[in-house]
Design a protein around this motif. Structure first.
Motif, mmCIF file in Angstrom:
data_model
loop_
_atom_site.group_PDB
_atom_site.id
_atom_site.type_symbol
_atom_site.label_atom_id
_atom_site.label_comp_id
_atom_site.label_asym_id
_atom_site.label_seq_id
_atom_site.Cartn_x
_atom_site.Cartn_y
_atom_site.Cartn_z
ATOM 1 N N LEU A 55 0.822 -1.214 0.000
ATOM 2 C CA LEU A 55 0.000 0.000 0.000
ATOM 3 C C LEU A 55 0.860 1.270 0.000
ATOM 4 O O LEU A 55 1.899 1.306 0.646
ATOM 5 C CB LEU A 55 -0.907 0.039 1.223
ATOM 6 N N PRO A 56 0.400 2.316 -0.670
ATOM 7 C CA PRO A 56 1.085 3.615 -0.564
ATOM 8 C C PRO A 56 0.787 4.238 0.802
ATOM 9 O O PRO A 56 -0.187 3.864 1.466
ATOM 10 C CB PRO A 56 0.460 4.434 -1.697
ATOM 11 N N ASP A 57 1.605 5.203 1.218
ATOM 12 C CA ASP A 57 1.374 5.856 2.498
ATOM 13 C C ASP A 57 0.046 6.593 2.507
ATOM 14 O O ASP A 57 -0.699 6.521 3.468
ATOM 15 C CB ASP A 57 2.503 6.851 2.818
ATOM 16 N N LYS A 58 -0.225 7.337 1.445
ATOM 17 C CA LYS A 58 -1.478 8.058 1.308
ATOM 18 C C LYS A 58 -2.032 7.859 -0.083
ATOM 19 O O LYS A 58 -1.284 7.664 -1.040
ATOM 20 C CB LYS A 58 -1.277 9.555 1.538
ATOM 21 N N LYS A 59 -3.347 7.928 -0.192
ATOM 22 C CA LYS A 59 -3.990 7.812 -1.489
ATOM 23 C C LYS A 59 -3.846 9.125 -2.245
ATOM 24 O O LYS A 59 -4.000 10.190 -1.662
ATOM 25 C CB LYS A 59 -5.475 7.475 -1.295
ATOM 26 N N ASP A 60 -3.546 9.064 -3.518
ATOM 27 C CA ASP A 60 -3.402 10.286 -4.323
ATOM 28 C C ASP A 60 -4.725 10.927 -4.623
ATOM 29 O O ASP A 60 -5.727 10.341 -4.704
ATOM 30 C CB ASP A 60 -2.710 9.975 -5.647
#
Length: 60
Positions: A55-60
């Motif tokens: 997973l990315p740290d935050k969603k774009d």
């Protein structure tokens, strides 16, 4: 429904802990508080159980 970011997964985990009585509802803020109010324990469990590795740290 899997979580789309590490932040979402973490917020779901906090909301789930409050739903189960392991954490205080008053300690929730922001997204975790909204999740607590609007989602069932099953939905929160699905989000919180998502593996974080890809997973990315935050969603774009």
């Amino acid at each position: 429904m899997p979580a789309q970011s590490k932040a979402q997964q973490k917020a779901a985990g906090a909301a789930l802990a409050a739903k189960r009585g392991d954490a205080k509802v008053g300690d929730l803020k922001g997204a975790s508080q909204q999740m607590y109010q609007s989602m069932t324990e099953k939905q929160l469990d699905d989000l919180a159980s998502t593996k974080r590795k890809a997973l990315p740290d935050k969603k774009d």
